[in-house]
Design a protein around this motif. Structure first.
Motif, PDB file in Angstrom:
ATOM      1  N   THR A 127      -6.737 -14.450 -40.164  1.00 51.55           N
ATOM      2  CA  THR A 127      -7.487 -15.300 -41.083  1.00 51.55           C
ATOM      3  C   THR A 127      -8.579 -14.549 -41.836  1.00 51.55           C
ATOM      4  O   THR A 127      -9.094 -15.060 -42.823  1.00 51.55           O
ATOM      5  CB  THR A 127      -8.129 -16.493 -40.343  1.00 51.55           C
ATOM      6  N   ALA A 128      -8.959 -13.360 -41.364  1.00 48.25           N
ATOM      7  CA  ALA A 128     -10.018 -12.596 -42.033  1.00 48.25           C
ATOM      8  C   ALA A 128      -9.834 -11.109 -41.770  1.00 48.25           C
ATOM      9  O   ALA A 128      -9.364 -10.712 -40.709  1.00 48.25           O
ATOM     10  CB  ALA A 128     -11.389 -13.047 -41.529  1.00 48.25           C
ATOM     11  N   ALA A 129     -10.231 -10.313 -42.747  1.00 52.29           N
ATOM     12  CA  ALA A 129     -10.172  -8.850 -42.622  1.00 52.29           C
ATOM     13  C   ALA A 129     -11.531  -8.359 -42.148  1.00 52.29           C
ATOM     14  O   ALA A 129     -12.408  -8.056 -42.953  1.00 52.29           O
ATOM     15  CB  ALA A 129      -9.791  -8.225 -43.962  1.00 52.29           C
ATOM     16  N   THR A 130     -11.717  -8.310 -40.832  1.00 53.60           N
ATOM     17  CA  THR A 130     -12.972  -7.866 -40.243  1.00 53.60           C
ATOM     18  C   THR A 130     -12.743  -6.558 -39.474  1.00 53.60           C
ATOM     19  O   THR A 130     -11.598  -6.221 -39.167  1.00 53.60           O
ATOM     20  CB  THR A 130     -13.520  -8.918 -39.262  1.00 53.60           C
ATOM     21  N   PRO A 131     -13.809  -5.849 -39.130  1.00 55.89           N
ATOM     22  CA  PRO A 131     -13.642  -4.631 -38.321  1.00 55.89           C
ATOM     23  C   PRO A 131     -12.951  -4.911 -36.977  1.00 55.89           C
ATOM     24  O   PRO A 131     -12.142  -4.096 -36.526  1.00 55.89           O
ATOM     25  CB  PRO A 131     -15.076  -4.124 -38.124  1.00 55.89           C
ATOM     26  N   ASP A 132     -13.246  -6.050 -36.345  1.00 57.87           N
ATOM     27  CA  ASP A 132     -12.589  -6.396 -35.081  1.00 57.87           C
ATOM     28  C   ASP A 132     -11.096  -6.632 -35.273  1.00 57.87           C
ATOM     29  O   ASP A 132     -10.282  -6.195 -34.461  1.00 57.87           O
ATOM     30  CB  ASP A 132     -13.231  -7.639 -34.447  1.00 57.87           C
ATOM     31  N   VAL A 133     -10.740  -7.307 -36.367  1.00 51.82           N
ATOM     32  CA  VAL A 133      -9.325  -7.544 -36.671  1.00 51.82           C
ATOM     33  C   VAL A 133      -8.631  -6.213 -36.950  1.00 51.82           C
ATOM     34  O   VAL A 133      -7.526  -5.962 -36.461  1.00 51.82           O
ATOM     35  CB  VAL A 133      -9.168  -8.522 -37.864  1.00 51.82           C
ATOM     36  N   GLU A 134      -9.275  -5.356 -37.712  1.00 48.60           N
ATOM     37  CA  GLU A 134      -8.715  -4.041 -38.012  1.00 48.60           C
ATOM     38  C   GLU A 134      -8.440  -3.259 -36.721  1.00 48.60           C
ATOM     39  O   GLU A 134      -7.370  -2.672 -36.562  1.00 48.60           O
ATOM     40  CB  GLU A 134      -9.665  -3.256 -38.908  1.00 48.60           C
ATOM     41  N   GLN A 135      -9.381  -3.283 -35.784  1.00 42.77           N
ATOM     42  CA  GLN A 135      -9.212  -2.562 -34.524  1.00 42.77           C
ATOM     43  C   GLN A 135      -8.088  -3.167 -33.689  1.00 42.77           C
ATOM     44  O   GLN A 135      -7.280  -2.445 -33.102  1.00 42.77           O
ATOM     45  CB  GLN A 135     -10.521  -2.564 -33.713  1.00 42.77           C
ATOM     46  N   ARG A 136      -7.996  -4.489 -33.675  1.00 42.61           N
ATOM     47  CA  ARG A 136      -6.932  -5.154 -32.891  1.00 42.61           C
ATOM     48  C   ARG A 136      -5.561  -4.816 -33.480  1.00 42.61           C
ATOM     49  O   ARG A 136      -4.613  -4.554 -32.733  1.00 42.61           O
ATOM     50  CB  ARG A 136      -7.163  -6.666 -32.867  1.00 42.61           C
ATOM     51  N   ILE A 137      -5.447  -4.807 -34.807  1.00 42.04           N
ATOM     52  CA  ILE A 137      -4.177  -4.426 -35.448  1.00 42.04           C
ATOM     53  C   ILE A 137      -3.828  -2.991 -35.073  1.00 42.04           C
ATOM     54  O   ILE A 137      -2.691  -2.690 -34.708  1.00 42.04           O
ATOM     55  CB  ILE A 137      -4.248  -4.600 -36.978  1.00 42.04           C
ATOM     56  N   ALA A 138      -4.806  -2.099 -35.153  1.00 42.12           N
ATOM     57  CA  ALA A 138      -4.575  -0.686 -34.811  1.00 42.12           C
ATOM     58  C   ALA A 138      -4.091  -0.563 -33.370  1.00 42.12           C
ATOM     59  O   ALA A 138      -3.116   0.159 -33.095  1.00 42.12           O
ATOM     60  CB  ALA A 138      -5.848   0.131 -35.024  1.00 42.12           C
ATOM     61  N   ASP A 139      -4.743  -1.271 -32.453  1.00 39.54           N
ATOM     62  CA  ASP A 139      -4.347  -1.219 -31.041  1.00 39.54           C
ATOM     63  C   ASP A 139      -2.922  -1.727 -30.844  1.00 39.54           C
ATOM     64  O   ASP A 139      -2.125  -1.122 -30.119  1.00 39.54           O
ATOM     65  CB  ASP A 139      -5.309  -2.034 -30.175  1.00 39.54           C
TER      66      ASP A 139
END
Length: 146
Positions: A127-139
């Motif tokens: 739902t949002a492009a946040t640093p936490d979302v970015e890290q979760r996608i990377a993981d």
């Protein structure tokens, strides 16, 4: 309650038509390098066509996948950005507008190595492009190709 089969929705039919067009386009390309470069350009063009919210999320997914799993090859899959390893689809981005849902989705197919016991998630709402979302996608992407 009706028990008659209504058939595919207009959105599902459109996705199937896009998939057939994607396959025809890919078959016409010559070398493997040409096919890979053109497939990535197709993904970038498809992302550029998206609404602002979907585009921001799709760009984030694309950037994170390229940075954390460069061995994944971008391609279109049913008109959606997707990423494959050795020809097998690992993950894909489904924009919210595609099927008129309230959130975009990052999905993983069975080639992704997300196994965690007897049950695990294979799709994640975005739902949002946040640093936490970015890290979760990377993981998730790193785990999917590990």
């Amino acid at each position: 309650m009706s028990t008659t089969y209504e058939g595919f929705s207009a959105e599902e039919k459109a996705a199937m038509k896009e998939h057939a067009q994607d396959m025809k386009k890919a078959a016409r390309r010559s070398s493997a390098a040409d096919k890979a470069a053109a497939a990535e350009q197709d993904v970038i063009a498809k992302i550029a066509e998206m609404s602002d919210e979907d585009r921001a999320l799709a760009e984030l997914v694309h950037t994170v996948v390229k940075a954390n799993a460069p061995m994944l090859a971008p391609k279109l899959w049913y008109g959606q950005p997707a990423y494959a390893l050795d020809g097998k689809l690992v993950c894909f981005f489904q924009p919210a507008a595609k099927f008129k849902t309230r959130y975009a989705t990052l999905g993983f197919n069975d080639a992704a190595r997300l196994d965690d016991g007897a049950m695990w998630a294979t799709a994640f709402a975005l739902t949002a492009a946040t640093p936490d979302v970015e890290q979760r996608i990377a993981d998730l992407v790193k785990q999917a190709v590990s």
